[in-house]
Design a protein around this motif. Structure first.
Motif, PDB file in Angstrom:
ATOM      1  N   HIS A  87       0.852  -1.189   0.000  1.00 49.98           N
ATOM      2  CA  HIS A  87       0.000   0.000   0.000  1.00 49.98           C
ATOM      3  C   HIS A  87       0.884   1.234   0.000  1.00 49.98           C
ATOM      4  CE1 HIS A  87      -3.414   2.671   1.002  1.00 49.98           C
ATOM      5  NE2 HIS A  87      -2.493   3.344   1.661  1.00 49.98           N
ATOM      6  N   LEU A  88       0.527   2.208  -0.834  1.00 48.20           N
ATOM      7  CA  LEU A  88       1.198   3.509  -0.800  1.00 48.20           C
ATOM      8  C   LEU A  88       0.250   4.573  -1.300  1.00 48.20           C
ATOM      9  CD1 LEU A  88       2.146   4.543  -3.905  1.00 48.20           C
ATOM     10  CD2 LEU A  88       3.690   2.610  -3.628  1.00 48.20           C
ATOM     11  N   GLU A  89       0.572   5.815  -0.977  1.00 51.93           N
ATOM     12  CA  GLU A  89      -0.184   6.958  -1.477  1.00 51.93           C
ATOM     13  C   GLU A  89       0.802   7.932  -2.104  1.00 51.93           C
ATOM     14  OE1 GLU A  89      -2.355   8.164   2.050  1.00 51.93           O
ATOM     15  OE2 GLU A  89      -2.901   6.053   2.359  1.00 51.93           O
ATOM     16  N   TYR A  90       0.371   8.604  -3.176  1.00 49.66           N
ATOM     17  CA  TYR A  90       1.279   9.501  -3.885  1.00 49.66           C
ATOM     18  C   TYR A  90       0.511  10.725  -4.366  1.00 49.66           C
ATOM     19  CZ  TYR A  90      -0.780   8.171  -8.368  1.00 49.66           C
ATOM     20  OH  TYR A  90      -1.656   7.981  -9.411  1.00 49.66           O
ATOM     21  N   SER A  91       1.243  11.776  -4.696  1.00 48.42           N
ATOM     22  CA  SER A  91       0.637  12.971  -5.281  1.00 48.42           C
ATOM     23  C   SER A  91       1.577  13.529  -6.342  1.00 48.42           C
ATOM     24  CB  SER A  91       0.376  14.040  -4.222  1.00 48.42           C
ATOM     25  OG  SER A  91      -0.190  15.196  -4.816  1.00 48.42           O
ATOM     26  N   LEU A  92       1.006  13.885  -7.489  1.00 48.75           N
ATOM     27  CA  LEU A  92       1.754  14.489  -8.589  1.00 48.75           C
ATOM     28  C   LEU A  92       1.363  15.958  -8.730  1.00 48.75           C
ATOM     29  CD1 LEU A  92       1.334  11.686 -11.285  1.00 48.75           C
ATOM     30  CD2 LEU A  92       3.339  12.114  -9.855  1.00 48.75           C
ATOM     31  N   PRO A  93       2.251  16.777  -9.280  1.00 49.70           N
ATOM     32  CA  PRO A  93       1.888  18.179  -9.502  1.00 49.70           C
ATOM     33  C   PRO A  93       0.984  18.335 -10.720  1.00 49.70           C
ATOM     34  CG  PRO A  93       4.074  17.765 -10.358  1.00 49.70           C
ATOM     35  CD  PRO A  93       3.638  16.495  -9.672  1.00 49.70           C
ATOM     36  N   ARG A  94       0.272  19.435 -10.762  1.00 53.52           N
ATOM     37  CA  ARG A  94      -0.474  19.785 -11.969  1.00 53.52           C
ATOM     38  C   ARG A  94       0.520  20.153 -13.061  1.00 53.52           C
ATOM     39  NH1 ARG A  94      -5.861  21.012 -11.308  1.00 53.52           N
ATOM     40  NH2 ARG A  94      -5.835  22.435 -13.086  1.00 53.52           N
ATOM     41  N   THR A  95       0.196  19.782 -14.281  1.00 55.06           N
ATOM     42  CA  THR A  95       1.079  20.102 -15.407  1.00 55.06           C
ATOM     43  C   THR A  95       0.233  20.683 -16.537  1.00 55.06           C
ATOM     44  OG1 THR A  95       0.909  17.765 -16.058  1.00 55.06           O
ATOM     45  CG2 THR A  95       2.904  18.437 -14.882  1.00 55.06           C
ATOM     46  N   PRO A  96      -0.192  21.925 -16.410  1.00 53.03           N
ATOM     47  CA  PRO A  96      -1.057  22.535 -17.426  1.00 53.03           C
ATOM     48  C   PRO A  96      -0.429  22.472 -18.820  1.00 53.03           C
ATOM     49  CG  PRO A  96      -0.915  23.933 -15.486  1.00 53.03           C
ATOM     50  CD  PRO A  96       0.114  22.847 -15.309  1.00 53.03           C
ATOM     51  N   GLY A  97      -1.241  22.077 -19.800  1.00 50.66           N
ATOM     52  CA  GLY A  97      -0.764  22.019 -21.177  1.00 50.66           C
ATOM     53  C   GLY A  97      -0.008  20.768 -21.529  1.00 50.66           C
ATOM     54  N   ARG A  98       0.260  19.899 -20.539  1.00 47.53           N
ATOM     55  CA  ARG A  98       0.975  18.657 -20.796  1.00 47.53           C
ATOM     56  C   ARG A  98       0.024  17.493 -20.563  1.00 47.53           C
ATOM     57  NH1 ARG A  98       5.771  19.270 -16.720  1.00 47.53           N
ATOM     58  NH2 ARG A  98       5.973  17.031 -17.183  1.00 47.53           N
ATOM     59  N   ILE A  99      -0.226  16.696 -21.586  1.00 46.83           N
ATOM     60  CA  ILE A  99      -1.168  15.595 -21.473  1.00 46.83           C
ATOM     61  C   ILE A  99      -0.508  14.299 -21.919  1.00 46.83           C
ATOM     62  CG2 ILE A  99      -3.174  17.088 -21.821  1.00 46.83           C
ATOM     63  CD1 ILE A  99      -3.295  16.080 -24.714  1.00 46.83           C
ATOM     64  N   GLY A 100      -1.206  13.185 -21.614  1.00 40.96           N
ATOM     65  CA  GLY A 100      -0.681  11.880 -22.033  1.00 40.96           C
ATOM     66  C   GLY A 100       0.684  11.598 -21.441  1.00 40.96           C
ATOM     67  N   ILE A 101       1.584  11.109 -22.271  1.00 40.46           N
ATOM     68  CA  ILE A 101       2.914  10.730 -21.780  1.00 40.46           C
ATOM     69  C   ILE A 101       3.775  11.937 -21.422  1.00 40.46           C
ATOM     70  CG2 ILE A 101       2.928   8.557 -23.062  1.00 40.46           C
ATOM     71  CD1 ILE A 101       4.764   9.899 -25.111  1.00 40.46           C
ATOM     72  N   HIS A 102       3.297  13.143 -21.734  1.00 38.29           N
ATOM     73  CA  HIS A 102       4.058  14.351 -21.410  1.00 38.29           C
ATOM     74  C   HIS A 102       3.668  14.929 -20.052  1.00 38.29           C
ATOM     75  CE1 HIS A 102       5.559  14.272 -25.495  1.00 38.29           C
ATOM     76  NE2 HIS A 102       4.327  14.218 -25.942  1.00 38.29           N
ATOM     77  N   ALA A 103       2.607  14.418 -19.442  1.00 33.81           N
ATOM     78  CA  ALA A 103       2.174  14.908 -18.142  1.00 33.81           C
ATOM     79  C   ALA A 103       3.104  14.390 -17.044  1.00 33.81           C
ATOM     80  CB  ALA A 103       0.743  14.458 -17.877  1.00 33.81           C
ATOM     81  N   SER A 104       3.004  14.976 -15.861  1.00 33.76           N
ATOM     82  CA  SER A 104       3.838  14.532 -14.741  1.00 33.76           C
ATOM     83  C   SER A 104       3.544  13.067 -14.440  1.00 33.76           C
ATOM     84  CB  SER A 104       3.575  15.393 -13.510  1.00 33.76           C
ATOM     85  OG  SER A 104       2.220  15.298 -13.119  1.00 33.76           O
ATOM     86  N   SER A 105       4.559  12.358 -13.969  1.00 33.70           N
ATOM     87  CA  SER A 105       4.382  10.930 -13.708  1.00 33.70           C
ATOM     88  C   SER A 105       5.414  10.454 -12.706  1.00 33.70           C
ATOM     89  CB  SER A 105       4.506  10.113 -14.997  1.00 33.70           C
ATOM     90  OG  SER A 105       5.823  10.183 -15.507  1.00 33.70           O
ATOM     91  N   THR A 106       5.138   9.285 -12.156  1.00 35.51           N
ATOM     92  CA  THR A 106       6.105   8.550 -11.357  1.00 35.51           C
ATOM     93  C   THR A 106       5.783   7.075 -11.561  1.00 35.51           C
ATOM     94  OG1 THR A 106       7.102   8.318  -9.154  1.00 35.51           O
ATOM     95  CG2 THR A 106       4.722   8.611  -9.229  1.00 35.51           C
ATOM     96  N   GLY A 107       6.352   6.215 -10.748  1.00 36.37           N
ATOM     97  CA  GLY A 107       6.083   4.799 -10.920  1.00 36.37           C
ATOM     98  C   GLY A 107       6.625   3.974  -9.783  1.00 36.37           C
ATOM     99  N   VAL A 108       6.145   2.752  -9.696  1.00 38.67           N
ATOM    100  CA  VAL A 108       6.618   1.768  -8.725  1.00 38.67           C
ATOM    101  C   VAL A 108       7.072   0.552  -9.516  1.00 38.67           C
ATOM    102  CG1 VAL A 108       6.008   0.325  -6.759  1.00 38.67           C
ATOM    103  CG2 VAL A 108       4.959   2.586  -7.014  1.00 38.67           C
ATOM    104  N   ARG A 109       8.309   0.137  -9.312  1.00 41.53           N
ATOM    105  CA  ARG A 109       8.817  -1.039 -10.011  1.00 41.53           C
ATOM    106  C   ARG A 109       8.874  -2.214  -9.035  1.00 41.53           C
ATOM    107  NH1 ARG A 109      12.815   2.647 -12.068  1.00 41.53           N
ATOM    108  NH2 ARG A 109      14.506   1.460 -11.105  1.00 41.53           N
ATOM    109  N   VAL A 110       8.086  -3.222  -9.333  1.00 40.34           N
ATOM    110  CA  VAL A 110       8.037  -4.427  -8.512  1.00 40.34           C
ATOM    111  C   VAL A 110       9.163  -5.355  -8.957  1.00 40.34           C
ATOM    112  CG1 VAL A 110       6.656  -6.438  -7.895  1.00 40.34           C
ATOM    113  CG2 VAL A 110       5.561  -4.202  -8.194  1.00 40.34           C
ATOM    114  N   HIS A 111       9.978  -5.807  -7.976  1.00 40.06           N
ATOM    115  CA  HIS A 111      11.174  -6.609  -8.275  1.00 40.06           C
ATOM    116  C   HIS A 111      12.133  -5.846  -9.197  1.00 40.06           C
ATOM    117  CE1 HIS A 111       9.474 -10.882  -7.199  1.00 40.06           C
ATOM    118  NE2 HIS A 111       9.332  -9.997  -6.233  1.00 40.06           N
ATOM    119  N   ASP A 112      11.974  -4.521  -9.241  1.00 36.41           N
ATOM    120  CA  ASP A 112      12.770  -3.661 -10.136  1.00 36.41           C
ATOM    121  C   ASP A 112      12.635  -4.108 -11.584  1.00 36.41           C
ATOM    122  OD1 ASP A 112      14.315  -1.496 -10.784  1.00 36.41           O
ATOM    123  OD2 ASP A 112      16.231  -2.420 -10.264  1.00 36.41           O
ATOM    124  N   LEU A 113      11.462  -4.661 -11.933  1.00 37.18           N
ATOM    125  CA  LEU A 113      11.246  -5.187 -13.280  1.00 37.18           C
ATOM    126  C   LEU A 113       9.881  -4.814 -13.837  1.00 37.18           C
ATOM    127  CD1 LEU A 113      12.111  -6.990 -15.667  1.00 37.18           C
ATOM    128  CD2 LEU A 113      11.163  -8.941 -14.422  1.00 37.18           C
TER     129      LEU A 113
END
Length: 237
Positions: A98-124
């Motif tokens: 379980h985790l909780e996260y928050s990303l910033p607003r990125t006006p004008g940036r959509i899809g793959i250009h919007a702010s993002s992060t990720g969690v890698r399970v087993h680093d894979l």
């Protein structure tokens, strides 16, 4: 009643200089904000991976020449992400996370250009977390296992604001070194089922010369943007 949370679209970091709030217009209730209690389903076997106000003693920088010193934990347990990816020191096999996260607003940036992060399970296996509220689910959207499985639905809420993620992971199985069962993953985002016992394997079914690991760390991706994590718990099976 509480006034609606108003974000300043001219400022991509509005609402996240201090710990983020959930926008009241989303209709999210306090039930998804579990910072003050153990998440549902976690018992005595559970481990709190981030302790409020204490150093990140259970974590290390993924890059051996990198550092995790720019990952900052405040007294409430909010973690401001640093630039380098962060991995648990201990490896895990099967688990509930379980985790909780928050990303910033990125006006004008959509899809793959919007702010993002990720969690890698087993680093894979790369679980994508993106600022893509209201967009159709794809292999690159929030809740996707990148390059493998799209989410059933995009359950992300508007940024900034806390998003709750629950991952249920079953590691791959081997018989005398031969892979006999691929890893499986179920996931809920903000209480909505987005992955249902998904089989995690390359699209062509070929891992190449190296089979997937039987266990491994949990990795939080670094960012140069204002990304927060909090309330990270793991319950090994």
């Amino acid at each position: 009643s509480q006034p609606a949370f108003e974000a300043n679209d001219a400022d991509p970091n509005d609402g996240v200089r201090s710990p983020p709030k959930v926008a009241s217009r989303t209709g999210v209730t306090a039930a998804l904000s579990t910072l003050d209690a153990t998440p549902p389903g976690f018992d005595g076997k559970s481990v709190m991976l981030v302790v409020p106000g204490r150093p990140l003693t259970r974590w290390k920088a993924v890059d051996t020449v990198g550092t995790c010193e720019d990952w900052v934990v405040d007294e409430k347990g909010n973690i401001r992400a640093g630039r380098n990816a962060l991995a648990t020191i201990a490896p895990y096999r099967d688990f509930q996370l379980h985790l909780e996260y928050s990303l910033p607003r990125t006006p004008g940036r959509i899809g793959i250009h919007a702010s993002s992060t990720g969690v890698r399970v087993h680093d894979l296996y790369d679980v994508e977390l993106r600022n893509d509220y209201g967009r159709p689910p794809k292999t690159t959207s929030t809740g996707a296992v990148l390059g493998m499985v799209p989410p059933v639905v995009n359950a992300v809420l508007p940024a900034p604001g806390w998003q709750a993620v629950d991952i249920y992971f079953r590691a791959p199985r081997f018989d005398e070194g031969v892979l006999v069962e691929a890893a499986r993953l179920s996931m809920m985002i903000n209480g909505v089922l987005v992955q249902n016992n998904a089989v995690l394997a390359p699209a062509d079914g070929d891992w190449g010369e190296e089979p997937p690991p039987a266990d491994g760390p949990i990795v939080l991706e670094g960012s140069e943007e204002t990304v927060y994590f909090r309330n990270i718990w793991i319950r090994p099976s």
